[in-house]
Write an enzyme that holds these catalytic residues in place. Structure first.
Site, PDB file in Angstrom:
ATOM      1  N   LYS A  97      40.972  44.354  52.016  1.00 22.70           N
ATOM      2  CA  LYS A  97      40.535  45.793  51.794  1.00 22.70           C
ATOM      3  C   LYS A  97      41.525  46.766  53.021  1.00 22.70           C
ATOM      4  O   LYS A  97      41.839  47.739  52.697  1.00 22.70           O
ATOM      5  CB  LYS A  97      39.046  46.199  51.981  1.00 22.70           C
ATOM      6  CG  LYS A  97      38.376  45.631  50.425  1.00 22.70           C
ATOM      7  CD  LYS A  97      37.039  45.888  50.779  1.00 22.70           C
ATOM      8  CE  LYS A  97      36.017  45.428  49.760  1.00 22.70           C
ATOM      9  NZ  LYS A  97      34.614  46.169  49.704  1.00 22.70           N
ATOM     10  N   ASP A 133      32.627  52.077  47.397  1.00 23.60           N
ATOM     11  CA  ASP A 133      31.381  51.511  47.817  1.00 23.60           C
ATOM     12  C   ASP A 133      30.305  52.413  48.126  1.00 23.60           C
ATOM     13  O   ASP A 133      29.023  52.376  47.731  1.00 23.60           O
ATOM     14  CB  ASP A 133      31.635  50.505  49.014  1.00 23.60           C
ATOM     15  CG  ASP A 133      32.352  49.068  48.547  1.00 23.60           C
ATOM     16  OD1 ASP A 133      32.277  48.747  47.113  1.00 23.60           O
ATOM     17  OD2 ASP A 133      32.821  48.555  49.367  1.00 23.60           O
TER      18      ASP A 133
HETATM   19  P1  NAP Z   1      31.524  41.536  56.274  1.00 18.90           P
HETATM   20  O1  NAP Z   1      32.377  42.463  56.352  1.00 18.90           O
HETATM   21  O2  NAP Z   1      32.010  40.012  56.750  1.00 18.90           O
HETATM   22  O3  NAP Z   1      30.237  41.860  57.435  1.00 18.90           O
HETATM   23  C1  NAP Z   1      29.211  40.964  57.435  1.00 18.90           C
HETATM   24  C2  NAP Z   1      28.228  41.584  58.492  1.00 18.90           C
HETATM   25  O4  NAP Z   1      26.987  40.762  58.397  1.00 18.90           O
HETATM   26  C3  NAP Z   1      28.257  41.936  59.641  1.00 18.90           C
HETATM   27  O5  NAP Z   1      27.740  42.968  60.194  1.00 18.90           O
HETATM   28  C4  NAP Z   1      27.732  40.865  60.426  1.00 18.90           C
HETATM   29  O6  NAP Z   1      27.445  41.137  61.811  1.00 18.90           O
HETATM   30  C5  NAP Z   1      26.541  40.505  59.663  1.00 18.90           C
HETATM   31  N1  NAP Z   1      26.135  38.997  59.853  1.00 18.90           N
HETATM   32  C6  NAP Z   1      26.513  38.111  59.442  1.00 18.90           C
HETATM   33  N2  NAP Z   1      25.757  36.855  59.550  1.00 18.90           N
HETATM   34  C7  NAP Z   1      24.516  37.384  60.271  1.00 18.90           C
HETATM   35  C8  NAP Z   1      23.610  37.053  60.716  1.00 18.90           C
HETATM   36  N3  NAP Z   1      23.257  35.631  60.588  1.00 18.90           N
HETATM   37  N4  NAP Z   1      22.703  37.612  61.381  1.00 18.90           N
HETATM   38  C9  NAP Z   1      22.733  38.998  61.374  1.00 18.90           C
HETATM   39  N5  NAP Z   1      23.929  39.668  61.160  1.00 18.90           N
HETATM   40  C10 NAP Z   1      24.735  38.819  60.312  1.00 18.90           C
HETATM   41  O7  NAP Z   1      30.889  41.292  54.971  1.00 18.90           O
HETATM   42  P2  NAP Z   1      30.682  42.501  53.949  1.00 18.90           P
HETATM   43  O8  NAP Z   1      31.793  42.575  52.853  1.00 18.90           O
HETATM   44  O9  NAP Z   1      30.326  43.871  54.548  1.00 18.90           O
HETATM   45  O10 NAP Z   1      29.275  41.961  53.155  1.00 18.90           O
HETATM   46  C11 NAP Z   1      27.976  42.092  53.834  1.00 18.90           C
HETATM   47  C12 NAP Z   1      26.907  42.064  52.760  1.00 18.90           C
HETATM   48  O11 NAP Z   1      27.083  43.138  51.775  1.00 18.90           O
HETATM   49  C13 NAP Z   1      27.107  40.621  51.867  1.00 18.90           C
HETATM   50  O12 NAP Z   1      25.931  40.308  51.707  1.00 18.90           O
HETATM   51  C14 NAP Z   1      27.422  41.215  50.502  1.00 18.90           C
HETATM   52  O13 NAP Z   1      27.120  40.576  49.323  1.00 18.90           O
HETATM   53  C15 NAP Z   1      27.316  42.708  50.467  1.00 18.90           C
HETATM   54  N6  NAP Z   1      27.944  43.435  49.607  1.00 18.90           N
HETATM   55  C16 NAP Z   1      27.330  44.166  48.504  1.00 18.90           C
HETATM   56  C17 NAP Z   1      28.164  44.813  47.606  1.00 18.90           C
HETATM   57  C18 NAP Z   1      27.707  45.667  46.423  1.00 18.90           C
HETATM   58  O14 NAP Z   1      28.315  46.005  45.606  1.00 18.90           O
HETATM   59  N7  NAP Z   1      26.234  45.186  46.217  1.00 18.90           N
HETATM   60  C19 NAP Z   1      29.522  45.274  48.148  1.00 18.90           C
HETATM   61  C20 NAP Z   1      30.049  44.600  49.147  1.00 18.90           C
HETATM   62  C21 NAP Z   1      29.248  43.952  49.969  1.00 18.90           C
HETATM   63  P3  NAP Z   1      28.700  40.923  62.798  1.00 18.90           P
HETATM   64  O15 NAP Z   1      29.434  41.958  62.950  1.00 18.90           O
HETATM   65  O16 NAP Z   1      27.762  40.641  64.417  1.00 18.90           O
HETATM   66  O17 NAP Z   1      29.503  39.780  62.860  1.00 18.90           O
END
Ligand code: NAP
Length: 317
Positions: A97, A133
């Site tokens: 992205k 999003d």
């Molecule tokens: P990402 O950019 O990799 O971000 C991951 C996030 O989760 C970061 O804030 C990270 O914190 C945090 N994290 C990871 N492991 C953790 C833990 N054990 N405890 C606390 N925080 C933790 O991923 P993303 O694309 O944003 O996706 C994040 C979530 O959004 C996922 O669950 C995904 O399924 C969901 N999502 C949903 C949609 C939808 O359309 N529904 C679209 C996109 C994403 P740090 O910064 O400290 O690493």
């Protein structure tokens, strides 16, 4: 409602960037012709093809949507190759992205603020970048809870990730009542709060630095912030794996809260179970996935998306 059939049994489940670069004419010769894709690495898990192929079929539009695997090295050339291969557009998922933002010729302000493009429109030789999003989340919230983001005091967990940033930016663009950012690595939440706070200045009672704040991910801080919140959003990855603990313990949750978990795989996450046990209204991320997809469809075809066909395709997965 009947579930639309898969577009073609001949189509491989994942195409590669190499195919796009070396055989650009291949895509137009398939039946139906491939006109849309989702780029990612990995991408085999993506359920976007089901949703978008159902939409194409429901609207009687030609073409099909496929998964396209590209590594970080391959992605820039692959995105550039879309026009030559006859594509209408593409979605972009992890980890491409931010790269898509840098490659597109024109980018809307929201995507620029998010630092990420998830939807690309091919306009002649030009690539136009969007991020659906945040607005997809707004529509999901209206559908699930009959509320508008701008009226709410929001507590956002996982503010440092891509989804978290997109939602935080949307909160800032809508100037929601109050936004508290929380992240496992607190420096990211703090930096984002500092960046977005000026967008919250208005003639309301609270000043910008009181309306856009950050907090540590500790039980004490969360309890204080939850007491000042209407909506809790989990945009962290907690809940994606079946073995994950709840993002928040049950005793912190109360019946007056709205709880939205962006995780969409596997139905109810432990956070949502805790929220429901506390009497709160709770929803998972399937509606956000649906509405960000519907907005992408609207971007490509300049017409409203067939929501019910898309929803049925997602629910069938
Ligand atoms: P990402 O950019 O990799 O971000 C991951 C996030 O989760 C970061 O804030 C990270 O914190 C945090 N994290 C990871 N492991 C953790 C833990 N054990 N405890 C606390 N925080 C933790 O991923 P993303 O694309 O944003 O996706 C994040 C979530 O959004 C996922 O669950 C995904 O399924 C969901 N999502 C949903 C949609 C939808 O359309 N529904 C679209 C996109 C994403 P740090 O910064 O400290 O690493």
């Amino acid at each position: 409602m009947s579930i639309p059939a898969a577009p073609s049994t001949e189509t491989p489940s994942v195409f590669t960037a190499r195919q796009l670069l070396e055989q650009p004419t291949l895509f137009a010769t398939l039946d139906p012709a491939v006109t849309l894709c989702v780029f990612g690495d990995p991408v085999a898990h993506s359920i976007s093809p089901a949703m978008h192929n159902a939409a194409l079929k429901a609207c009687g539009l030609p073409g099909q949507y496929v998964r396209l695997h590209a590594t970080a090295e391959e992605f820039p050339a692959a995105l550039r190759a879309l026009a030559k291969a006859g594509f209408t557009g593409a979605n972009v998922t992890i980890p491409h992205k931010p790269a898509a933002l840098a490659i597109c010729d024109e980018v809307e302000e929201r995507a620029r603020l998010c630092g990420a493009v998830n939807t690309v429109l091919v306009d002649g030789e030009k690539l136009c970048g969007f991020n659906t999003d945040g607005p997809g989340f707004v529509r999901a919230l209206r559908e699930e809870f009959y509320v508008d983001l701008r009226d709410l005091r929001v507590l956002l967990l996982g503010a440092g990730g891509g989804a978290g940033r997109a939602i935080a930016v949307q909160c800032a663009l809508e100037r929601c009542e109050r936004l508290c950012l929380v992240n496992r690595s607190p420096e990211k939440a703090k930096a984002l709060a500092t960046e977005l706070a000026p967008r919250f200045s208005s003639d309301r009672l609270l000043g910008p630095t009181e309306r856009c704040v950050w907090a540590e991910w500790t039980e004490d801080c969360l309890a204080q912030e939850i007491a000042q919140s209407d909506l809790i959003i989990n945009a962290s990855s907690i809940g994606m794996r079946r073995t994950d603990p709840a993002a928040l313990p049950a005793h912190l949750l109360t019946a007056n809260l709205l709880v939205y978990d962006t995780v969409y795989a596997g139905g109810r996450t432990p956070l949502l179970e805790n929220a429901e046990a506390a009497g709160a209204r709770a929803a998972n991320g399937l509606s956000m996935l649906l509405h960000q997809g519907a907005l992408a469809f609207e971007t490509w075809f300049n017409r409203s998306a067939p929501l019910e066909a898309m929803r049925a395709a997602l629910q069938a997965h």
